[in-house]
Write a protein that holds these residues in place. Structure first.
Motif, PDB file in Angstrom:
ATOM      1  N   GLY A  23      29.000  39.746 -41.594  1.00 15.70           N
ATOM      2  CA  GLY A  23      29.648  40.795 -40.823  1.00 15.70           C
ATOM      3  C   GLY A  23      29.729  42.112 -41.586  1.00 15.70           C
ATOM      4  O   GLY A  23      29.599  43.187 -40.989  1.00 15.70           O
ATOM      5  N   THR A  24      29.957  42.027 -42.872  1.00 14.43           N
ATOM      6  CA  THR A  24      30.062  43.254 -43.667  1.00 14.43           C
ATOM      7  C   THR A  24      28.748  44.015 -43.615  1.00 14.43           C
ATOM      8  O   THR A  24      28.730  45.233 -43.361  1.00 14.43           O
ATOM      9  CB  THR A  24      30.418  42.889 -45.132  1.00 14.43           C
ATOM     10  OG1 THR A  24      31.609  42.102 -45.130  1.00 14.43           O
ATOM     11  CG2 THR A  24      30.624  44.130 -45.976  1.00 14.43           C
ATOM     12  N   HIS A  72      38.974  44.667 -39.497  1.00 13.41           N
ATOM     13  CA  HIS A  72      38.722  43.900 -40.716  1.00 13.41           C
ATOM     14  C   HIS A  72      38.536  44.823 -41.922  1.00 13.41           C
ATOM     15  O   HIS A  72      38.045  45.948 -41.789  1.00 13.41           O
ATOM     16  CB  HIS A  72      37.455  43.042 -40.516  1.00 13.41           C
ATOM     17  CG  HIS A  72      37.209  42.114 -41.657  1.00 13.41           C
ATOM     18  ND1 HIS A  72      36.276  42.363 -42.637  1.00 13.41           N
ATOM     19  CD2 HIS A  72      37.807  40.934 -41.991  1.00 13.41           C
ATOM     20  CE1 HIS A  72      36.286  41.360 -43.510  1.00 13.41           C
ATOM     21  NE2 HIS A  72      37.197  40.486 -43.135  1.00 13.41           N
ATOM     22  N   THR A  77      40.676  39.319 -37.196  1.00 11.20           N
ATOM     23  CA  THR A  77      40.601  38.189 -38.118  1.00 11.20           C
ATOM     24  C   THR A  77      41.963  37.500 -38.216  1.00 11.20           C
ATOM     25  O   THR A  77      42.047  36.284 -38.274  1.00 11.20           O
ATOM     26  CB  THR A  77      40.179  38.696 -39.506  1.00 11.20           C
ATOM     27  OG1 THR A  77      39.164  39.675 -39.315  1.00 11.20           O
ATOM     28  CG2 THR A  77      39.670  37.583 -40.383  1.00 11.20           C
ATOM     29  N   ASP A 129      33.264  45.291 -33.562  1.00 12.23           N
ATOM     30  CA  ASP A 129      33.162  44.276 -34.603  1.00 12.23           C
ATOM     31  C   ASP A 129      33.672  42.955 -34.026  1.00 12.23           C
ATOM     32  O   ASP A 129      34.882  42.717 -33.953  1.00 12.23           O
ATOM     33  CB  ASP A 129      33.986  44.696 -35.830  1.00 12.23           C
ATOM     34  CG  ASP A 129      33.931  43.642 -36.929  1.00 12.23           C
ATOM     35  OD1 ASP A 129      33.208  42.635 -36.761  1.00 12.23           O
ATOM     36  OD2 ASP A 129      34.615  43.821 -37.961  1.00 12.23           O
ATOM     37  N   ALA A 177      32.645  40.046 -35.321  1.00 14.62           N
ATOM     38  CA  ALA A 177      32.107  39.118 -36.329  1.00 14.62           C
ATOM     39  C   ALA A 177      32.705  37.729 -36.135  1.00 14.62           C
ATOM     40  O   ALA A 177      31.987  36.738 -36.061  1.00 14.62           O
ATOM     41  CB  ALA A 177      32.405  39.639 -37.729  1.00 14.62           C
ATOM     42  N   ASP A 228      28.975  37.234 -36.041  1.00  8.20           N
ATOM     43  CA  ASP A 228      28.588  36.377 -37.169  1.00  8.20           C
ATOM     44  C   ASP A 228      28.349  34.940 -36.720  1.00  8.20           C
ATOM     45  O   ASP A 228      29.310  34.180 -36.527  1.00  8.20           O
ATOM     46  CB  ASP A 228      29.721  36.329 -38.208  1.00  8.20           C
ATOM     47  CG  ASP A 228      29.609  37.421 -39.235  1.00  8.20           C
ATOM     48  OD1 ASP A 228      28.697  38.263 -39.129  1.00  8.20           O
ATOM     49  OD2 ASP A 228      30.439  37.424 -40.161  1.00  8.20           O
ATOM     50  N   HIS A 276      27.616  32.653 -38.612  1.00  8.28           N
ATOM     51  CA  HIS A 276      28.184  31.746 -39.632  1.00  8.28           C
ATOM     52  C   HIS A 276      29.697  31.581 -39.469  1.00  8.28           C
ATOM     53  O   HIS A 276      30.310  30.826 -40.219  1.00  8.28           O
ATOM     54  CB  HIS A 276      27.776  32.119 -41.052  1.00  8.28           C
ATOM     55  CG  HIS A 276      28.382  33.379 -41.631  1.00  8.28           C
ATOM     56  ND1 HIS A 276      27.796  34.035 -42.691  1.00  8.28           N
ATOM     57  CD2 HIS A 276      29.472  34.096 -41.338  1.00  8.28           C
ATOM     58  CE1 HIS A 276      28.528  35.091 -43.017  1.00  8.28           C
ATOM     59  NE2 HIS A 276      29.542  35.152 -42.214  1.00  8.28           N
ATOM     60  N   LYS A 277      30.283  32.289 -38.510  1.00  2.00           N
ATOM     61  CA  LYS A 277      31.700  32.041 -38.233  1.00  2.00           C
ATOM     62  C   LYS A 277      31.814  31.066 -37.055  1.00  2.00           C
ATOM     63  O   LYS A 277      32.020  29.892 -37.246  1.00  2.00           O
ATOM     64  CB  LYS A 277      32.418  33.364 -37.952  1.00  2.00           C
ATOM     65  CG  LYS A 277      32.534  34.242 -39.203  1.00  2.00           C
ATOM     66  CD  LYS A 277      33.457  35.403 -38.999  1.00  2.00           C
ATOM     67  CE  LYS A 277      33.786  36.090 -40.306  1.00  2.00           C
ATOM     68  NZ  LYS A 277      32.618  36.692 -40.990  1.00  2.00           N
TER      69      LYS A 277
HETATM   70  C1  LIG Z   1      36.327  40.805 -37.668  1.00  2.00           C
HETATM   71  C2  LIG Z   1      35.557  40.620 -38.952  1.00  2.00           C
HETATM   72  N1  LIG Z   1      34.660  41.555 -39.325  1.00  2.00           N
HETATM   73  C3  LIG Z   1      33.940  41.441 -40.447  1.00  2.00           C
HETATM   74  C4  LIG Z   1      34.101  40.360 -41.287  1.00  2.00           C
HETATM   75  C5  LIG Z   1      33.289  40.271 -42.531  1.00  2.00           C
HETATM   76  O1  LIG Z   1      32.283  39.325 -42.375  1.00  2.00           O
HETATM   77  P1  LIG Z   1      31.503  38.684 -43.622  1.00  2.00           P
HETATM   78  O2  LIG Z   1      32.548  37.992 -44.437  1.00  2.00           O
HETATM   79  O3  LIG Z   1      30.519  37.777 -42.973  1.00  2.00           O
HETATM   80  O4  LIG Z   1      30.859  39.795 -44.357  1.00  2.00           O
HETATM   81  C6  LIG Z   1      35.029  39.357 -40.957  1.00  2.00           C
HETATM   82  C7  LIG Z   1      35.243  38.205 -41.834  1.00  2.00           C
HETATM   83  O5  LIG Z   1      36.142  37.416 -41.651  1.00  2.00           O
HETATM   84  C8  LIG Z   1      35.769  39.486 -39.749  1.00  2.00           C
HETATM   85  O6  LIG Z   1      36.639  38.557 -39.363  1.00  2.00           O
END
Ligand SMILES: Cc1ncc(COP(=O)(O)O)c(C=O)c1O
Length: 456
Positions: free
Chosen positions: A141-142, A176, A229, A254, A256, A283, A285-286
């Protein structure tokens, strides 16, 4: 080192035996971290001029080091945003590694990129974005958020009057941490909309109205969250989209964590308006059961991403030649050389079908609602707010921050569960609370009860 010999054959058998055991193990031991000095004492020197041998290194990993890790797919791992990759996806991760494919450009990775793109097409279909929208897998996500921000900022800088300005984006306090962190990377300012719950169009408009002209001229994007999150809150995407359209601001969502819930009919309406976004982070992977690491960024107009990210170099000219022509993932995000990290998702989707994904995501939502009911039925516990998506925030009446911390450590030490505290804003500041995030469809009602019993 590159020879095929008996040592390699033996190591391959050891690795396959381990992998099969781990993948089929339904309740792996809940490992815990150890101090670095302790690990060093247990394994000794592992990098030496002549090597310690594959058998020995593997034994140290299997018998010592992996035990100092927490399996993210443990059914009672309900902390942070856990994960639950499907067994098919993990298996195919092994196949992806064994295939040694360069995933940056079509010329070398065509067959693999084809598979990734099939999976991306499904993700795009979940968003409801118009024809032409497309995306690419990232490391998470980052990286997806960063790729979107760079694209948005470069698009904004196409106007001459913006070329020497420092950009600025607006998001909410619930966004996040990666949004603020990636804004630093692109040297942009971040303005926060203070919200107790979701970011509404009214709150965003109020923030915008409070800005002076020169600050407003620097704003190039609004970042909404599709599932915070901490609490699983989805911002008012329709309302925010409308403001972005009026003010010609880039609209990034976002999602993710929450993006997986786009597959769940029971909550899909919460995301109405996401189809109007310029870019969306999801994401796999989440909440789409991929192994680490696998994020995705989707753009309404992928050509804008290409203009921002495409790398030039004499050694790269050939990949742009019509003879090698095809989709080059490196053009749409920050990374050049990349693993085909979307392949495990593709294989698992192809094997199981999208209905099973729908079911597994719905199960996470069901578990959150079930936990909500169990919490409400216990006098010593109290919900902070109704469960949202698969997140549940609740308090143990009378507990201090210290009590939550000790409870987390005790349960972890005893191998029972990993549930970590979080914070929730109150009128007097921040209260420490407990938080569940359900991803794993193997988590049971009994698991939740066992954990809640330790709070009596
Ligand atoms: C809403 C949200 N954005 C971005 C991220 C960051 O994702 P990553 O850890 O895969 O880089 C997270 C991680 O928990 C998230 O919950």
């Amino acid at each position: 080192m590159h020879n095929v010999d008996i040592e390699l054959v033996e190591m391959t058998l050891d690795v396959m035996k381990y992998a099969i055991h781990r993948i089929t193990n339904e309740s792996p031991e809940l490992g815990a971290p150890k101090k670095e000095q302790e690990l060093k004492r247990q394994v000794g020197e592992t990098i030496t001029p002549s090597g310690i041998g594959g058998e020995n290194a593997f034994r140290l990993f299997r018998d010592v080091l992996v035990k100092a890790t927490v399996p993210i797919d443990h059914p009672r791992h309900l902390a942070f945003v856990p994960a639950a990759p499907t067994r098919a996806a993990i298996m195919f991760d092994l196949v992806t590694s064994a295939s040694s494919i360069h995933g940056a450009y079509w010329m070398e990775g065509a067959g693999g990129i084809f598979c990734e793109n099939e999976a991306i097409r499904w993700l795009v279909s979940l968003t409801g974005m118009p024809k032409g929208a497309f995306g690419v897998f990232t490391s998470g996500g980052t990286a997806a958020n960063l790729s979107a921000m760079v694209t948005a900022r470069e698009y904004w800088r196409r106007s001459k009057e913006n070329q020497n300005k420092k950009g600025c984006l607006i998001t909410s306090v619930g966004a996040h941490s990666s949004i603020k962190a990636m804004a630093k990377v692109i040297d942009a300012d971040v303005l926060l909309v203070e919200t107790d719950d979701l970011m509404t169009a009214e709150a965003l408009q109020k923030k915008i109205d409070s800005l002076n002209k020169s600050t407003m001229e620097r704003v190039f994007a609004v970042v909404a969250t599709g599932g915070t999150t901490n609490a699983g809150i989805v911002d008012d995407l329709n309302g925010i989209a409308k403001i972005c359209k009026e003010l010609k601001l880039w609209f990034h969502v976002d999602a993710a964590y929450g993006g997986g819930a786009l597959a769940a009919d029971s909550v899909r309406h919460l995301f109405n308006g996401i189809e109007k976004a310029d870019s969306i982070t999801i994401d796999p992977h989440k909440w789409l059961f991929s192994p680490y690491d696998c994020g995705a960024i989707i753009y309404r107009d992928p050509e804008l991403a290409k203009a921002a990210h495409s790398q030039e170099g004499s050694y790269l000219d050939i990949i742009k030649d019509p003879g090698a022509h095809g989709f080059n993932p490196s053009d749409y995000q920050i990374q050049l050389t990349r693993r085909l990290r979307g392949l495990p998702l593709w294989f698992s989707l192809a094997m199981h079908g999208t209905d099973k994904y729908k079911w597994a995501v719905e199960r996470g939502i069901e578990l959150a609602n079930l936990a909500g009911e169990l919490i409400s039925s216990r006098p010593e516990l109290e919900l902070i707010r109704p469960p949202s998506l698969s997140c549940v925030l609740y308090r143990r009446k009378g507990w201090s921050a210290e009590d939550y911390k000790n409870w987390t450590y005790t349960n972890h030490r005893e191998g029972l569960a990993l549930v970590t505290p979080s914070k929730w804003k109150t009128k007097d500041g921040f209260e420490t609370v407990s938080r569940f995030c359900f991803i794993n469809p193997d988590t049971t009602e009994d698991d939740i009860k066992v954990i809640l019993d330790t709070m009596k």
